[in-house]
Motif scaffolding. Structure first.
Motif, PDB file in Angstrom:
ATOM      1  N   ALA A   1      -7.616  18.672  13.442  1.00 26.67           N
ATOM      2  CA  ALA A   1      -8.219  18.932  14.754  1.00 26.67           C
ATOM      3  C   ALA A   1      -8.216  17.669  15.612  1.00 26.67           C
ATOM      4  CB  ALA A   1      -9.646  19.456  14.580  1.00 26.67           C
ATOM      5  N   VAL A   2      -8.581  16.547  15.021  1.00 33.49           N
ATOM      6  CA  VAL A   2      -8.586  15.284  15.781  1.00 33.49           C
ATOM      7  C   VAL A   2      -7.170  14.868  16.135  1.00 33.49           C
ATOM      8  CG1 VAL A   2      -9.315  12.875  15.731  1.00 33.49           C
ATOM      9  CG2 VAL A   2     -10.721  14.618  14.632  1.00 33.49           C
ATOM     10  N   ILE A   3      -6.230  15.063  15.212  1.00 29.18           N
ATOM     11  CA  ILE A   3      -4.834  14.717  15.489  1.00 29.18           C
ATOM     12  C   ILE A   3      -4.282  15.581  16.618  1.00 29.18           C
ATOM     13  CG2 ILE A   3      -2.512  14.698  14.526  1.00 29.18           C
ATOM     14  CD1 ILE A   3      -4.210  12.391  13.579  1.00 29.18           C
ATOM     15  N   ALA A   4      -4.612  16.861  16.615  1.00 31.25           N
ATOM     16  CA  ALA A   4      -4.151  17.755  17.689  1.00 31.25           C
ATOM     17  C   ALA A   4      -4.701  17.307  19.041  1.00 31.25           C
ATOM     18  CB  ALA A   4      -4.565  19.187  17.387  1.00 31.25           C
ATOM     19  N   GLU A   5      -5.972  16.866  19.057  1.00 33.82           N
ATOM     20  CA  GLU A   5      -6.542  16.378  20.310  1.00 33.82           C
ATOM     21  C   GLU A   5      -5.840  15.102  20.777  1.00 33.82           C
ATOM     22  OE1 GLU A   5     -10.893  14.970  22.114  1.00 33.82           O
ATOM     23  OE2 GLU A   5     -10.698  15.640  20.022  1.00 33.82           O
ATOM     24  N   LEU A   6      -5.528  14.205  19.842  1.00 36.81           N
ATOM     25  CA  LEU A   6      -4.798  12.991  20.211  1.00 36.81           C
ATOM     26  C   LEU A   6      -3.411  13.309  20.761  1.00 36.81           C
ATOM     27  CD1 LEU A   6      -5.640  10.448  17.349  1.00 36.81           C
ATOM     28  CD2 LEU A   6      -6.232  10.255  19.766  1.00 36.81           C
ATOM     29  N   LYS A   7      -2.733  14.281  20.172  1.00 32.32           N
ATOM     30  CA  LYS A   7      -1.406  14.653  20.660  1.00 32.32           C
ATOM     31  C   LYS A   7      -1.484  15.214  22.067  1.00 32.32           C
ATOM     32  CE  LYS A   7       1.419  16.625  17.722  1.00 32.32           C
ATOM     33  NZ  LYS A   7       1.961  17.536  16.691  1.00 32.32           N
ATOM     34  N   ASP A   8      -2.502  16.043  22.346  1.00 36.07           N
ATOM     35  CA  ASP A   8      -2.675  16.554  23.711  1.00 36.07           C
ATOM     36  C   ASP A   8      -2.959  15.411  24.677  1.00 36.07           C
ATOM     37  OD1 ASP A   8      -2.231  19.139  22.932  1.00 36.07           O
ATOM     38  OD2 ASP A   8      -4.363  19.631  22.681  1.00 36.07           O
TER      39      ASP A   8
ATOM     40  N   LEU B   1       4.416   9.891  14.755  1.00 33.76           N
ATOM     41  CA  LEU B   1       3.548   9.162  13.812  1.00 33.76           C
ATOM     42  C   LEU B   1       2.326   9.992  13.448  1.00 33.76           C
ATOM     43  CD1 LEU B   1       2.728   5.408  14.143  1.00 33.76           C
ATOM     44  CD2 LEU B   1       0.877   6.998  13.817  1.00 33.76           C
ATOM     45  N   LEU B   2       1.767  10.703  14.440  1.00 36.02           N
ATOM     46  CA  LEU B   2       0.606  11.555  14.158  1.00 36.02           C
ATOM     47  C   LEU B   2       0.973  12.708  13.230  1.00 36.02           C
ATOM     48  CD1 LEU B   2      -1.043  11.663  17.705  1.00 36.02           C
ATOM     49  CD2 LEU B   2      -1.817  10.385  15.714  1.00 36.02           C
ATOM     50  N   ASP B   3       2.186  13.234  13.379  1.00 40.28           N
ATOM     51  CA  ASP B   3       2.632  14.287  12.452  1.00 40.28           C
ATOM     52  C   ASP B   3       2.695  13.765  11.015  1.00 40.28           C
ATOM     53  OD1 ASP B   3       2.864  16.108  14.513  1.00 40.28           O
ATOM     54  OD2 ASP B   3       4.963  15.625  14.904  1.00 40.28           O
TER      55      ASP B   3
ATOM     56  N   LYS C   1       0.424  14.975   7.345  1.00 38.91           N
ATOM     57  CA  LYS C   1       0.958  15.264   6.008  1.00 38.91           C
ATOM     58  C   LYS C   1       0.188  14.540   4.912  1.00 38.91           C
ATOM     59  CE  LYS C   1       5.645  15.947   7.781  1.00 38.91           C
ATOM     60  NZ  LYS C   1       7.061  15.471   7.719  1.00 38.91           N
ATOM     61  N   TYR C   2      -0.479  13.439   5.261  1.00 41.20           N
ATOM     62  CA  TYR C   2      -1.213  12.667   4.260  1.00 41.20           C
ATOM     63  C   TYR C   2      -2.729  12.893   4.353  1.00 41.20           C
ATOM     64  CZ  TYR C   2       2.995  10.169   2.882  1.00 41.20           C
ATOM     65  OH  TYR C   2       4.251   9.847   2.403  1.00 41.20           O
ATOM     66  N   GLY C   3      -3.127  14.021   4.939  1.00 41.30           N
ATOM     67  CA  GLY C   3      -4.527  14.427   4.858  1.00 41.30           C
ATOM     68  C   GLY C   3      -5.396  14.036   6.020  1.00 41.30           C
ATOM     69  N   ALA C   4      -4.844  13.632   7.163  1.00 43.48           N
ATOM     70  CA  ALA C   4      -5.669  13.299   8.315  1.00 43.48           C
ATOM     71  C   ALA C   4      -6.263  14.575   8.914  1.00 43.48           C
ATOM     72  CB  ALA C   4      -4.851  12.546   9.360  1.00 43.48           C
ATOM     73  N   ASN C   5      -7.348  14.430   9.642  1.00 42.88           N
ATOM     74  CA  ASN C   5      -8.027  15.569  10.262  1.00 42.88           C
ATOM     75  C   ASN C   5      -7.107  16.208  11.302  1.00 42.88           C
ATOM     76  OD1 ASN C   5      -9.733  17.349  11.624  1.00 42.88           O
ATOM     77  ND2 ASN C   5     -11.505  15.994  11.349  1.00 42.88           N
TER      78      ASN C   5
ATOM     79  N   THR D   1      -6.473   6.251   6.569  1.00 41.67           N
ATOM     80  CA  THR D   1      -5.820   7.309   5.804  1.00 41.67           C
ATOM     81  C   THR D   1      -5.244   6.741   4.513  1.00 41.67           C
ATOM     82  OG1 THR D   1      -5.239   8.379   7.883  1.00 41.67           O
ATOM     83  CG2 THR D   1      -4.101   9.159   5.916  1.00 41.67           C
ATOM     84  N   ASN D   2      -5.288   7.534   3.472  1.00 40.06           N
ATOM     85  CA  ASN D   2      -4.780   7.112   2.163  1.00 40.06           C
ATOM     86  C   ASN D   2      -3.257   7.161   2.184  1.00 40.06           C
ATOM     87  OD1 ASN D   2      -4.575   6.362  -0.489  1.00 40.06           O
ATOM     88  ND2 ASN D   2      -5.155   8.371  -1.315  1.00 40.06           N
ATOM     89  N   LEU D   3      -2.649   6.040   2.481  1.00 38.62           N
ATOM     90  CA  LEU D   3      -1.200   5.946   2.596  1.00 38.62           C
ATOM     91  C   LEU D   3      -0.670   4.901   1.626  1.00 38.62           C
ATOM     92  CD1 LEU D   3      -0.883   5.829   6.512  1.00 38.62           C
ATOM     93  CD2 LEU D   3      -0.424   7.808   5.057  1.00 38.62           C
ATOM     94  N   PRO D   4       0.591   5.059   1.176  1.00 39.23           N
ATOM     95  CA  PRO D   4       1.221   3.956   0.429  1.00 39.23           C
ATOM     96  C   PRO D   4       1.306   2.707   1.287  1.00 39.23           C
ATOM     97  CG  PRO D   4       2.470   6.002   0.200  1.00 39.23           C
ATOM     98  CD  PRO D   4       1.442   6.257   1.252  1.00 39.23           C
ATOM     99  N   GLN D   5       1.237   1.555   0.655  1.00 45.29           N
ATOM    100  CA  GLN D   5       1.173   0.302   1.401  1.00 45.29           C
ATOM    101  C   GLN D   5       2.405   0.102   2.284  1.00 45.29           C
ATOM    102  OE1 GLN D   5      -1.486  -1.683   1.534  1.00 45.29           O
ATOM    103  NE2 GLN D   5      -0.412  -2.884   3.099  1.00 45.29           N
ATOM    104  N   ASP D   6       3.583   0.410   1.756  1.00 43.31           N
ATOM    105  CA  ASP D   6       4.798   0.230   2.548  1.00 43.31           C
ATOM    106  C   ASP D   6       4.814   1.153   3.765  1.00 43.31           C
ATOM    107  OD1 ASP D   6       5.523  -1.596   0.689  1.00 43.31           O
ATOM    108  OD2 ASP D   6       6.984  -0.317  -0.342  1.00 43.31           O
ATOM    109  N   LEU D   7       4.412   2.405   3.564  1.00 40.15           N
ATOM    110  CA  LEU D   7       4.375   3.344   4.689  1.00 40.15           C
ATOM    111  C   LEU D   7       3.323   2.932   5.706  1.00 40.15           C
ATOM    112  CD1 LEU D   7       5.314   5.976   5.990  1.00 40.15           C
ATOM    113  CD2 LEU D   7       3.637   7.192   4.591  1.00 40.15           C
ATOM    114  N   GLN D   8       2.205   2.423   5.234  1.00 38.78           N
ATOM    115  CA  GLN D   8       1.165   1.970   6.158  1.00 38.78           C
ATOM    116  C   GLN D   8       1.658   0.801   7.010  1.00 38.78           C
ATOM    117  OE1 GLN D   8      -2.411   0.463   4.302  1.00 38.78           O
ATOM    118  NE2 GLN D   8      -3.666   1.014   6.047  1.00 38.78           N
ATOM    119  N   ASP D   9       2.392  -0.114   6.396  1.00 41.77           N
ATOM    120  CA  ASP D   9       2.944  -1.225   7.165  1.00 41.77           C
ATOM    121  C   ASP D   9       3.924  -0.725   8.227  1.00 41.77           C
ATOM    122  OD1 ASP D   9       1.460  -2.897   5.604  1.00 41.77           O
ATOM    123  OD2 ASP D   9       3.109  -3.468   4.279  1.00 41.77           O
ATOM    124  N   ASP D  10       4.776   0.241   7.854  1.00 35.10           N
ATOM    125  CA  ASP D  10       5.721   0.787   8.829  1.00 35.10           C
ATOM    126  C   ASP D  10       5.010   1.454   9.991  1.00 35.10           C
ATOM    127  OD1 ASP D  10       7.849  -0.088   7.374  1.00 35.10           O
ATOM    128  OD2 ASP D  10       8.259   1.834   6.407  1.00 35.10           O
ATOM    129  N   LEU D  11       3.995   2.256   9.681  1.00 35.77           N
ATOM    130  CA  LEU D  11       3.287   2.974  10.746  1.00 35.77           C
ATOM    131  C   LEU D  11       2.507   2.014  11.640  1.00 35.77           C
ATOM    132  CD1 LEU D  11       1.977   6.146   8.854  1.00 35.77           C
ATOM    133  CD2 LEU D  11       4.052   5.864  10.214  1.00 35.77           C
TER     134      LEU D  11
END
Length: 911
Positions: free
Chosen positions: A253-260, A241-243, A247-251, A332-342
């Motif tokens: 560096a912060v995402i990498a820290e969350l994955k660790d 999900l973080l990956d 792709k949709y413009g999230a930070n 994050t700026n996501l389409p509504q359907d994708l945001q609901d799925d995530l």
């Protein structure tokens, strides 16, 4: 320390280069095949020793590759082996910069591993041996060892294919091996030295493991532990999900820290969290009393005598990380359907992770009941653990393909009894082969009575018994628990307690004994025998003088098929411990938490009676208690006495480092346990006791704590003095846990499905019945989130999405209703057939006994139906019309039949 290649010749140096490259490549390939490709190529491309080991520095490619592989490793042994590659080349501070959670203990242990074994080495160099013909008996001896219960999980999942040199393919079960190949061979060589057996060469054993005896890497499986499987799947879903967010413009560096953080937290919950859980802790995430106290019922509640004013950094990181994922998805700026799925995936993954964490705490707490019983065992008491083994599939020595498929398994039940004699732990196992194949409470109570009566007859000193069982329906039900009143009277044994493990957390001596018995039966089959009936299975277990301490008996087919009436006990599934008294039963939700709920025998709607059961009169096979203490090793291979005692810690000196490293080859397979043993027998004894010694977190000295607090105050400016909690940082989005957060009732509340959801699931269920292919709940859950109508709008909203577990439960209920409806239809059809038979008999009697004036050719026309009259031939109709003087206007068959029917209706008996 002098490098080994300094004074070596060029040829020796090249050999060492190749060997070091192979070792690092194999280690990385084993623990991190999914590592970054550039790091992998960075290690593979080095062909100089100076780059491989000599010039490791902060930021080098090899250091980065080791760090990446360290994060992917699953076991502490593998992580220590990886750290040994770089621990002697960099300082602790430099390594902590890449692995923030690395403790001083792990760093020191890796350096000691380098001195004892070698940097990244796993196998000592073997002297060159002359090739000779391999003895088949030695291969069988090695296979018996690697298929033991401590090496291989005896729960196969899936299939694998082996291809012989003749291109013949063999289908084998895909089992799980819990030990790395190099360490497994070391253990086997040590075991052979104990029993004076000449093994095959290490090179041959490696070939057997890599080419013939393939197995999968240990991982969480649905069939083994659904909590661990769902939790591990939740972490994987969060990483993917973080990956998507990147792709949709999230930070990044912060995402990498969350994955660790999620990679670390997965290992933390799997192993280290169980170490931290204690009976009394100032951290609410670790306090078992606080987590398992039911705030709604005072009888299941225990008030802590301490405050919960501290926070665990790892547990708080878990809460804040899960909250951060949700906030990232919403911001994050996501389409509504994708945001609901995530959002749905994130909440589902979070629930799975938290459920896994609560399961780990409950499992640790319920296991203390077993260890307390073993500590208090005396010569007059016995601990009895029982479980149904996986059904044994009938096997012939030579069987065709037609015989291989469609087998009906043989049910068998294991009961392991543990007691103490002269201060030593002894055990014996009862195997009950069930001829009827029924695994219900009636069978369980019959087996319990047979075991207790046999123990009492052979050991009159035994007066008290405690049962420990898993959460199968045949054990954890009112019928089995309340039948203990009969067992106390019939066996003269004080059955004073029945304990249950946490669901899917009760693997123990029964599983290990089942694996040992299966191996013994396989050897019997390989000798040219067939095991296709329960009698054959009993003969196979008792073959070759049997197994020490294992006894076999039959549970015959009941003579009468009387269904035992089910006794209702509201909320019994949430109760885990039961104390049996002459007056009634006292039930506890968690072991030792609260005063318990007492219910007298008279408060139940029905109590099992003695005449409801057909007791076993047969005596089991020969056998008795055997000591679980292993044989002593030879004086030539003996070591310090402190190494042989449970709980002792060897003092490793500089001269004995290599010697002890080779002798402590058998570590405990339990995650987090630091025990290691020189002999295989000592490991078996440790597993029988089950007393694991877990490594605590590295303590912080007073000076270091003061320095850290001082630095934090200086950075905060020092203008706002406030009381801080040591070693904690409470995040704003992480409220304190409520009391009883780990209780089994704290699950997600259930909601009724609406008509749209039910209609969709019913269509999927019917489609699976029609096509003969059952719908996969995971696929159905994903399809629900993708369905759209003609306008492109989603059919189901995010609140209507269903999880795979919910869909599985719905399909199970549907199948149950179909079976009940089928049974009802069969009963109705049988009743209709009986009614038709009775009607036919009565009609025949009336035809024979009633004399009516409307007789023609021996037939009573008044009793004939209209269809029977219409089926008469036209010649017969003409005779009837002529005999009774019935006027007919036309000479057609239908006219004749109408005229005859009208005439019969005007008869006086029809009025």
């Amino acid at each position: 320390m002098k490098r080994p290649w300094t004074d070596a010749t060029s040829k020796t140096r090249e050999c060492y280069i190749r060997k070091a490259s192979t070792i690092i490549s194999e280690v990385l390939k084993t623990v991190a095949p999914q590592s970054a490709p550039e790091l992998w190529e960075a290690v593979r491309g080095k062909n100089e020793v100076s780059h491989l080991l000599g010039s490791v520095h902060n930021g080098s490619d090899l250091l980065l590759a080791v760090v990446e592989s360290y994060k992917q490793a699953d076991t502490s042994e593998t992580r220590r082996q990886l750290l040994s590659l770089v621990a002697s080349k960099v300082t602790y501070a430099e390594l902590v910069a890449h692995i923030p959670r690395l403790t001083r203990y792990e760093f020191t242990a890796a350096r000691r591993y380098t001195l004892e074994v070698g940097a990244g080495l796993t196998v000592q160099s073997e002297a060159k041996q002359i090739r000779q013909k391999v003895d088949p008996a030695k291969i069988d001896h090695f296979l018996d060892f690697i298929t033991s219960s401590t090496i291989v999980q005896d729960l196969p999942f899936g299939r694998k294919t082996l291809t012989l040199s003749s291109r013949t393919q063999i289908d084998i079960p895909n089992v799980i091996r819990t030990v790395l190949p190099s360490r497994l061979i070391k253990q086997y060589n040590q075991y052979c030295s104990e029993v004076n057996y000449a093994p095959l060469s290490s090179r041959t054993l490696f070939r057997i493991l890599s080419e013939a005896c393939v197995a999968s890497v240990q991982k969480s499986l649905q069939g083994l532990d659904s909590h661990a499987a769902e939790g591990g799947r939740g972490f994987d879903d969060l990483l993917s999900l973080l990956d998507t967010l990147v792709k949709y413009g999230a930070n990044e560096a912060v995402i990498a820290e969350l994955k660790d953080n999620f990679r670390y937290l997965k290992q933390y919950i799997k192993s280290d969290y169980k170490i931290h859980c204690s009976l009394a802790s100032t951290i609410p995430d670790h306090c078992r009393v606080f987590a398992l106290s039911d705030a709604k019922r005072e009888s299941n509640r225990h008030h802590c005598d301490h405050q919960h004013n501290q926070r665990c950094e790892s547990c708080e990181t878990l809460k804040t990380s899960l909250d951060s994922v949700l906030s990232f998805i919403q911001s994050t700026n996501l389409p509504q359907d994708l945001q609901d799925d995530l959002l749905f995936n994130a909440r589902t993954a979070g629930d799975g992770v938290r459920s896994w964490k609560a399961h780990q705490l409950r499992m640790v707490h319920q296991d203390t009941a077993r260890t307390d019983i073993i500590d208090s065992l005396q010569e007059d008491s016995v601990l009895i653990t029982q479980d149904f083994a996986m059904k044994f599939l009938p096997t012939q020595y030579r069987e065709t393909q037609a015989d291989f498929f469609g087998k009906r398994g043989i049910s068998w039940h294991l009961t392991v009894c543990q007691s103490k004699q002269r201060g030593e732990l002894v055990a014996q196992t009862f195997v009950h082969i069930i001829e009827s194949g029924l695994q219900d409470s009636h069978t369980v109570v019959t087996v319990m009575e047979h075991v207790l009566k046999t123990l009492k007859q052979e050991h009159s000193e035994l007066t008290r018994a405690v049962y420990r069982q898993d959460n199968a329906g045949c054990y954890h039900c009112a019928n089995t628990i309340l039948a203990s009143k009969i067992l106390r009277e019939r066996t003269n044994m004080d059955l004073y307690r029945i304990d249950f493990s946490d669901p899917q957390g009760g693997k123990g001596p029964c599983d290990r004994k089942a694996a040992q018995i299966k191996t013994h039966v396989k050897q019997y089959i390989n000798q040219g025998h067939s095991v296709t009936t329960p009698a054959d299975l009993k003969k196979a277990i008792e073959s070759d003088e049997g197994i020490a301490g294992v006894r076999v008996a039959f549970v015959p087919v009941p003579k009468t098929t009387v269904k035992t009436k089910s006794i209702k006990w509201e909320g019994i599934s949430s109760l885990s411990n039961f104390e049996i008294t002459p007056a009634g039963v006292k039930a506890f939700k968690a072991y030792g938490i609260g005063a318990g709920n007492f219910r007298s025998w008279t408060s139940f709607s029905g109590i099992p009676h003695d005449n409801q059961f057909e007791w076993i009169a047969e005596r089991p096979g020969k056998g008795d208690f055997v000591s679980v203490k292993p044989r002593q090793p030879k004086p030539a291979t003996s070591h310090t006495d402190s190494l042989l005692k449970e709980g002792s810690t060897p003092e490793i000196t500089q001269q004995a480092n290599t010697h002890l490293a080779d002798s402590l080859l058998f570590p405990c397979p339990e995650d987090g346990c630091t025990k290691s043993y020189m002999t295989y027998g000592r490991l078996e004894q440790h597993l029988m006791y089950g007393k694991h010694q877990f490594r605590r977190t590295e303590s912080v000295s007073l000076i270091d704590r003061a320095k850290v607090s001082y630095a934090e105050r200086l950075e905060a400016g020092g203008s706002h003095p406030e009381v801080t909690i040591p070693d904690t940082k409470i995040q704003s989005g992480s409220p304190c846990l409520p009391e009883g957060w780990a209780c089994r009732e704290s699950a997600v509340p259930r909601h009724r499905f609406n008509s749209k959801q039910r209609r969709y699931l019913e269509e999927k269920f019917k489609h699976g019945e029609t096509k003969g292919i059952k719908a996969n709940p995971d696929d159905v859950s994903k399809e629900m989130r993708c369905l759209r109508d003609q306008s492109g709008k989603r059919i189901f909203t995010v609140k209507e999405f269903l999880r795979p577990q919910q869909i599985t439960s719905f399909f199970s209920r549907m199948a149950c209703k179909r079976r009940d409806a089928t049974d009802s239809d069969d009963e109705a059809e049988e009743f209709a057939r009986q009614q038709a038979a009775v009607h036919s008999d009565v009609t025949e009697v009336l035809r024979q006994e009633i004399t009516h004036p409307l007789l023609f050719s021996g037939k009573n026309l008044s009793l004939m139906t209209e269809s029977e009259i219409e089926s008469l031939k036209i010649t017969q109709m003409r005779s009837i019309v002529s005999h009774f003087s019935i006027k007919v206007k036309a000479r057609k068959k239908n006219v004749y039949s109408v005229a005859i029917i009208e005439f019969l209706k005007r008869c006086s008996c029809k009025q």
